[in-house]
Write an enzyme that holds these catalytic residues in place. Sequence first.
Site, PDB file in Angstrom:
ATOM      1  N   ASN A 212       0.858  -1.181   0.000  1.00  0.00           N
ATOM      2  CA  ASN A 212       0.000   0.000   0.000  1.00  0.00           C
ATOM      3  C   ASN A 212       0.899   1.239   0.000  1.00  0.00           C
ATOM      4  O   ASN A 212       1.493   1.570   1.018  1.00  0.00           O
ATOM      5  CB  ASN A 212      -0.892  -0.033   1.261  1.00  0.00           C
ATOM      6  CG  ASN A 212      -1.713   1.238   1.435  1.00  0.00           C
ATOM      7  OD1 ASN A 212      -1.794   2.064   0.536  1.00  0.00           O
ATOM      8  ND2 ASN A 212      -2.319   1.396   2.620  1.00  0.00           N
TER       9      ASN A 212
ATOM     10  N   LYS B  44       0.098   4.324  -0.264  1.00  0.00           N
ATOM     11  CA  LYS B  44      -0.522   5.529   0.297  1.00  0.00           C
ATOM     12  C   LYS B  44      -0.252   6.721  -0.631  1.00  0.00           C
ATOM     13  O   LYS B  44      -0.231   6.545  -1.847  1.00  0.00           O
ATOM     14  CB  LYS B  44      -0.032   5.753   1.731  1.00  0.00           C
ATOM     15  CG  LYS B  44      -0.183   4.472   2.579  1.00  0.00           C
ATOM     16  CD  LYS B  44       0.029   4.656   4.038  1.00  0.00           C
ATOM     17  CE  LYS B  44      -0.161   3.320   4.744  1.00  0.00           C
ATOM     18  NZ  LYS B  44      -0.054   3.428   6.193  1.00  0.00           N
TER      19      LYS B  44
ATOM     20  N   HIS C 288      -9.617   1.304   4.673  1.00  0.00           N
ATOM     21  CA  HIS C 288      -8.337   1.448   5.377  1.00  0.00           C
ATOM     22  C   HIS C 288      -8.532   2.404   6.561  1.00  0.00           C
ATOM     23  O   HIS C 288      -9.283   3.382   6.466  1.00  0.00           O
ATOM     24  CB  HIS C 288      -7.270   1.986   4.420  1.00  0.00           C
ATOM     25  CG  HIS C 288      -5.903   1.946   5.026  1.00  0.00           C
ATOM     26  ND1 HIS C 288      -5.463   2.902   5.906  1.00  0.00           N
ATOM     27  CD2 HIS C 288      -4.897   1.042   4.909  1.00  0.00           C
ATOM     28  CE1 HIS C 288      -4.228   2.588   6.302  1.00  0.00           C
ATOM     29  NE2 HIS C 288      -3.866   1.454   5.708  1.00  0.00           N
TER      30      HIS C 288
ATOM     31  N   GLU D 193      -6.868   4.737   7.730  1.00  0.00           N
ATOM     32  CA  GLU D 193      -6.605   6.163   7.474  1.00  0.00           C
ATOM     33  C   GLU D 193      -7.826   6.817   6.829  1.00  0.00           C
ATOM     34  O   GLU D 193      -8.127   7.983   7.098  1.00  0.00           O
ATOM     35  CB  GLU D 193      -5.350   6.308   6.585  1.00  0.00           C
ATOM     36  CG  GLU D 193      -4.090   6.099   7.422  1.00  0.00           C
ATOM     37  CD  GLU D 193      -2.910   5.543   6.656  1.00  0.00           C
ATOM     38  OE1 GLU D 193      -2.900   5.609   5.419  1.00  0.00           O
ATOM     39  OE2 GLU D 193      -1.979   5.042   7.328  1.00  0.00           O
TER      40      GLU D 193
ATOM     41  N   GLU E 103      -5.602  -5.051  10.368  1.00  0.00           N
ATOM     42  CA  GLU E 103      -4.561  -4.060  10.638  1.00  0.00           C
ATOM     43  C   GLU E 103      -4.882  -3.302  11.924  1.00  0.00           C
ATOM     44  O   GLU E 103      -5.687  -2.357  11.914  1.00  0.00           O
ATOM     45  CB  GLU E 103      -4.486  -3.039   9.503  1.00  0.00           C
ATOM     46  CG  GLU E 103      -4.147  -3.631   8.161  1.00  0.00           C
ATOM     47  CD  GLU E 103      -3.568  -2.576   7.229  1.00  0.00           C
ATOM     48  OE1 GLU E 103      -2.416  -2.728   6.840  1.00  0.00           O
ATOM     49  OE2 GLU E 103      -4.264  -1.599   6.936  1.00  0.00           O
TER      50      GLU E 103
ATOM     51  N   GLY F 254       2.361   1.978  10.947  1.00  0.00           N
ATOM     52  CA  GLY F 254       3.370   3.044  10.910  1.00  0.00           C
ATOM     53  C   GLY F 254       4.046   3.316  12.239  1.00  0.00           C
ATOM     54  O   GLY F 254       4.767   4.303  12.365  1.00  0.00           O
TER      55      GLY F 254
ATOM     56  N   SER G  14       3.238  -2.347  10.425  1.00  0.00           N
ATOM     57  CA  SER G  14       4.677  -2.454  10.716  1.00  0.00           C
ATOM     58  C   SER G  14       5.275  -3.807  10.331  1.00  0.00           C
ATOM     59  O   SER G  14       6.140  -4.329  11.030  1.00  0.00           O
ATOM     60  CB  SER G  14       4.949  -2.126  12.199  1.00  0.00           C
ATOM     61  OG  SER G  14       4.591  -0.788  12.478  1.00  0.00           O
TER      62      SER G  14
END
Length: 265
Positions: A15, A17, A107, A109, A177, A183, A223
């Site tokens: 991904n 992003k 996702h 985010e 996730e 991250g 991660s």
Amino acid sequence: MARMTTGRVPLIAGNWKLNLDHLQAIAFVQKLAWSLKDARLDFDEVEVAVFPPYTDLRSVQTLIAADKLPLKFGAQNLSEHDSGAYTGEISGAFLKALDCDFVLVGHSERRMLNGEGDDDVAAKTAAAIRHGLVPVICVGESAEDLEKHGQSAVPVAQLKAALAGITGAVDIVVAYEPVWAIGSGQAATPEQAEQVAGQLRQVIADAVGQDTADSTRILYGGSVKSGNIAGFMRQPNVDGALVGGASLDIAEFSKIIRFQNHVGV
Ligand code: PGA
């Protein structure tokens, strides 16, 4: 070749992003393909997919088709609508016309930064399926959810909601996730990932049937690096990884993809 125990071919997905424009994407995908060919990766043993920004998709499609690269690709989002007065939106029909195999849905985010709720995720999942795209449905708990509800309650509820309108066998991928792991450099343990992945597989069985549950790839994300992929891939219910930061480093992503070499799964 699918893993003997499960029959599911592992999927390693990158991904990107909001990174790499279309020119950078062409150079990146070319180098990634060379690196995997040099390493003699058997593409029957593992499926590799990249998720570039929308504006890169046409370039990535053209490169993959022209050079017959054994890579798949998808978009990071889609509209729940097929067409009409929705300024700034992208239809699943357009993504299918670009030969996208997959599309990320829900996702964390987008849930956090764009206010996407469970209803939006369900509508986007349905739109992806309607257009012949495989939705990669992302679910996961925040640090606060983890403290309040434990690890699996939120991802289980999110997946139930995403599948609410779906009946019958369906081609989907699920990505577990944990938001606290994305991250942060602090991945979940393989045991934590397995525990939640097992419950998510049960949700699929209850919602759309055992056959779909048995064939669906459930990925871990958050991660993931070459140093920790082995532990995840040894888990019976974890069928791959959704990789963010480490997917932008060709050497590192290539090592993650070649997990079979260094873990003996
Ligand atoms: P990360 O991101 O690998 O950088 O933690 C994963 C993701 O957001 O899909």
